[in-house]
Design an enzyme around this catalytic site. Structure first.
Site, PDB file in Angstrom:
ATOM      1  N   HIS A  57      -3.695   6.770   3.389  1.00 37.63           N
ATOM      2  CA  HIS A  57      -4.050   5.462   2.812  1.00 37.63           C
ATOM      3  C   HIS A  57      -5.388   5.038   3.421  1.00 37.63           C
ATOM      4  CE1 HIS A  57      -4.159   1.381   1.654  1.00 37.63           C
ATOM      5  NE2 HIS A  57      -3.668   0.879   2.767  1.00 37.63           N
ATOM      6  N   CYS A 112       0.805  -1.235   0.000  1.00 38.11           N
ATOM      7  CA  CYS A 112       0.000   0.000   0.000  1.00 38.11           C
ATOM      8  C   CYS A 112       0.830   1.274   0.000  1.00 38.11           C
ATOM      9  CB  CYS A 112      -0.934  -0.001   1.209  1.00 38.11           C
ATOM     10  SG  CYS A 112      -1.849  -1.522   1.360  1.00 38.11           S
ATOM     11  N   ASN A 145     -10.256  -0.870   0.958  1.00 36.72           N
ATOM     12  CA  ASN A 145      -8.805  -0.710   0.848  1.00 36.72           C
ATOM     13  C   ASN A 145      -8.349  -1.241  -0.519  1.00 36.72           C
ATOM     14  OD1 ASN A 145      -6.037  -0.933   1.018  1.00 36.72           O
ATOM     15  ND2 ASN A 145      -6.004  -1.911   3.030  1.00 36.72           N
TER      16      ASN A 145
HETATM   17  N1  ACO Z   1     -17.546  -9.803  10.566  1.00 32.66           N
HETATM   18  C1  ACO Z   1     -17.924 -10.113  11.807  1.00 32.66           C
HETATM   19  N2  ACO Z   1     -17.036 -10.460  12.758  1.00 32.66           N
HETATM   20  C2  ACO Z   1     -15.732 -10.466  12.425  1.00 32.66           C
HETATM   21  C3  ACO Z   1     -15.282 -10.151  11.127  1.00 32.66           C
HETATM   22  C4  ACO Z   1     -16.257  -9.807  10.182  1.00 32.66           C
HETATM   23  N3  ACO Z   1     -15.938  -9.462   8.929  1.00 32.66           N
HETATM   24  N4  ACO Z   1     -13.943 -10.248  11.101  1.00 32.66           N
HETATM   25  C5  ACO Z   1     -13.534 -10.597  12.334  1.00 32.66           C
HETATM   26  N5  ACO Z   1     -14.621 -10.744  13.134  1.00 32.66           N
HETATM   27  C6  ACO Z   1     -14.670 -11.109  14.542  1.00 32.66           C
HETATM   28  C7  ACO Z   1     -13.431 -11.801  15.010  1.00 32.66           C
HETATM   29  O1  ACO Z   1     -13.528 -13.170  14.746  1.00 32.66           O
HETATM   30  C8  ACO Z   1     -13.413 -11.469  16.488  1.00 32.66           C
HETATM   31  O2  ACO Z   1     -14.294 -12.370  17.123  1.00 32.66           O
HETATM   32  P1  ACO Z   1     -13.930 -12.980  18.569  1.00 32.66           P
HETATM   33  O3  ACO Z   1     -13.804 -11.783  19.475  1.00 32.66           O
HETATM   34  O4  ACO Z   1     -15.103 -13.845  18.864  1.00 32.66           O
HETATM   35  O5  ACO Z   1     -12.641 -13.696  18.383  1.00 32.66           O
HETATM   36  C9  ACO Z   1     -14.069 -10.095  16.567  1.00 32.66           C
HETATM   37  O6  ACO Z   1     -14.733  -9.904  15.311  1.00 32.66           O
HETATM   38  C10 ACO Z   1     -13.118  -8.942  16.782  1.00 32.66           C
HETATM   39  O7  ACO Z   1     -12.047  -9.083  15.933  1.00 32.66           O
HETATM   40  P2  ACO Z   1     -10.852  -8.108  16.057  1.00 32.66           P
HETATM   41  O8  ACO Z   1      -9.740  -8.589  15.172  1.00 32.66           O
HETATM   42  O9  ACO Z   1     -10.545  -7.804  17.479  1.00 32.66           O
HETATM   43  O10 ACO Z   1     -11.448  -6.767  15.401  1.00 32.66           O
HETATM   44  P3  ACO Z   1     -10.777  -5.368  15.333  1.00 32.66           P
HETATM   45  O11 ACO Z   1     -11.615  -4.399  16.036  1.00 32.66           O
HETATM   46  O12 ACO Z   1      -9.303  -5.397  15.651  1.00 32.66           O
HETATM   47  O13 ACO Z   1     -10.861  -5.044  13.769  1.00 32.66           O
HETATM   48  C11 ACO Z   1      -9.631  -5.103  11.711  1.00 32.66           C
HETATM   49  C12 ACO Z   1     -10.246  -5.923  12.826  1.00 32.66           C
HETATM   50  C13 ACO Z   1     -10.717  -4.318  11.017  1.00 32.66           C
HETATM   51  C14 ACO Z   1      -8.966  -6.052  10.723  1.00 32.66           C
HETATM   52  C15 ACO Z   1      -8.588  -4.112  12.299  1.00 32.66           C
HETATM   53  O14 ACO Z   1      -7.700  -4.797  13.135  1.00 32.66           O
HETATM   54  C16 ACO Z   1      -7.783  -3.429  11.208  1.00 32.66           C
HETATM   55  O15 ACO Z   1      -8.291  -2.627  10.448  1.00 32.66           O
HETATM   56  N6  ACO Z   1      -6.480  -3.674  11.134  1.00 32.66           N
HETATM   57  C17 ACO Z   1      -5.660  -3.075  10.100  1.00 32.66           C
HETATM   58  C18 ACO Z   1      -5.865  -3.809   8.826  1.00 32.66           C
HETATM   59  C19 ACO Z   1      -5.222  -3.103   7.685  1.00 32.66           C
HETATM   60  O16 ACO Z   1      -5.182  -1.905   7.627  1.00 32.66           O
HETATM   61  N7  ACO Z   1      -4.672  -3.842   6.775  1.00 32.66           N
HETATM   62  C20 ACO Z   1      -4.019  -3.187   5.683  1.00 32.66           C
HETATM   63  C21 ACO Z   1      -3.363  -4.149   4.880  1.00 32.66           C
HETATM   64  S1  ACO Z   1      -2.674  -3.252   3.613  1.00 32.66           S
HETATM   65  C22 ACO Z   1      -1.706  -4.144   2.620  1.00 32.66           C
HETATM   66  O17 ACO Z   1      -0.534  -3.842   2.554  1.00 32.66           O
HETATM   67  C23 ACO Z   1      -2.237  -5.284   1.777  1.00 32.66           C
END
Ligand code: ACO
Length: 317
Positions: free
Chosen positions: A244, A110, A274
């Site tokens: 981003h 990214c 994203n």
């Molecule tokens: N729908 C419903 N529930 C979900 C989903 C979904 N799509 N995805 C995960 N959950 C659940 C999980 O299983 C977890 O359940 P549990 O508590 O029973 O185990 C719960 O939701 C909470 O999950 P968390 O991971 O704690 O959620 P969080 O609030 O951290 O959000 C997220 C997750 C959105 C991925 C966040 O951590 C994030 O945005 N991180 C950065 C990701 C990012 O920017 N990536 C960029 C990559 S760029 C590249 O270079 C390709």
């Protein structure tokens, strides 16, 4: 002599996949996705291919810059995975738009645009380069695991482009990497050995969302602070931050650490998700076309991504 941005362009697939439609594919909900990420829908390549979209974005940027393809001295493409392994995506774009300059791809996930701007800065410094085209091409829908709800809901497809020309718009650019293959990675895919043994893993995004989140907020904040310091301005003097578009909560946390109101961040994650390196180009193109940018404004770009990498740039518009 450094450079300024002469024109921008972007192109996204027509097909829109909403959060409600996503909930028919994996166990999730519109509410969960919106609350955790700010994403409402994403565009997915269905009837278009990545190269056609890249060419559209490039031609739009060239038209808005008033630059002809034959004037280009270099094409850089930022992509996680172009149309082919070789020729590189930049060469395919070069052929289609009718340019005759050198062309190469970079893969910095990214953070691609910031690394491309840093490279461009070096080319302009040599004094022989007058015009550069940078194109982003990302088809995330082909490299996510559509059974993994924690990643597939986050990404979308898109392309974008910027045309650079000599000038003094760039005030500062910084890029950073801290190699880490655990937190965020994409295996190169499966292959077969001479004896038929299948090696490797399927090519799809693997991510520890929490760890990426922590890295992202810190990297985006320190990147913006660094370019402001280099240019001798305070972050409070920024008119716009174009971040981003990975997660609205990450953007809000970074803006809060910079003591800047959210009105100064340009955000379009709601309708694209994203799109990896294309996200900054699409956001910048929308901001330019919105007419909100005025000459002399301070505009910061900031991104983070796989690598782990990050970067920021500051322009006097
Ligand atoms: N729908 C419903 N529930 C979900 C989903 C979904 N799509 N995805 C995960 N959950 C659940 C999980 O299983 C977890 O359940 P549990 O508590 O029973 O185990 C719960 O939701 C909470 O999950 P968390 O991971 O704690 O959620 P969080 O609030 O951290 O959000 C997220 C997750 C959105 C991925 C966040 O951590 C994030 O945005 N991180 C950065 C990701 C990012 O920017 N990536 C960029 C990559 S760029 C590249 O270079 C390709």
């Amino acid at each position: 002599m450094s450079f300024r941005i002469l024109g921008t362009g972007s192109a996204a697939p027509k097909f829109t996949l909403t959060n409600d439609q996503m909930a028919e594919i994996v166990e999730t909900s519109d509410e969960w996705i919106r609350q955790r990420t700010g994403i409402g829908s994403r565009r997915i390549c269905k009837d278009e291919n990545l190269l056609d979209l890249s060419v559209r974005a490039a031609e739009e940027a060239l038209a808005s810059a008033g630059v002809r393809p034959e004037e280009l001295d270099l094409i850089i493409c930022t992509t996680l995975r172009g149309e082919l392994i070789t020729p590189n995506h930049a060469c395919l774009v070069q052929e289609r738009i009718g340019a005759s300059c050198p062309a190469f791809d970079i893969n910095v996930a990214c953070t691609g645009l910031l690394y491309a701007l840093d490279i461009a800065d070096c080319y302009f410094a040599r004094g022989k380069t007058k015009k550069i085209l940078i194109v982003a091409a990302e088809e995330m829908s082909s490299i996510v695991d559509w059974t993994d709800r924690s990643t597939c809901v986050l990404f979308g497809d898109g392309t974008g482009a910027v045309v650079l020309g000599e000038g003094d718009g760039l005030r500062a650019v910084t890029v950073h990497a801290e190699g880490n293959r655990e937190v965020l990675y994409i295996p190169r895919g499966e292959g077969k050995l001479f004896d038929g043994t299948v090696v490797g893993e399927p090519c799809c995004v693997k991510m520890d969302g929490g760890e990426v989140y922590k890295f992202a907020v810190n990297a985006m904040t320190t990147g913006v602070q660094k370019v402001c310091e280099e240019a001798g301005i305070s972050p409070s003097e920024l008119d716009f931050v174009v971040p981003h578009q990975a997660n609205l909560r990450i953007i809000k946390a970074a803006m809060s650490r910079l003591h800047l109101p959210m009105e100064r961040a340009f955000v379009n994650i709601e309708s694209y998700g994203n799109t990896s390196s294309a996200s900054l180009y699409i956001a910048l193109d929308e901001l330019v076309r919105s007419g909100k940018l005025e000459r002399g404004m301070n505009v910061a770009l900031t991104a983070f991504g796989g690598g782990l990498t990050s970067g920021a740039a500051l322009f006097k518009w």
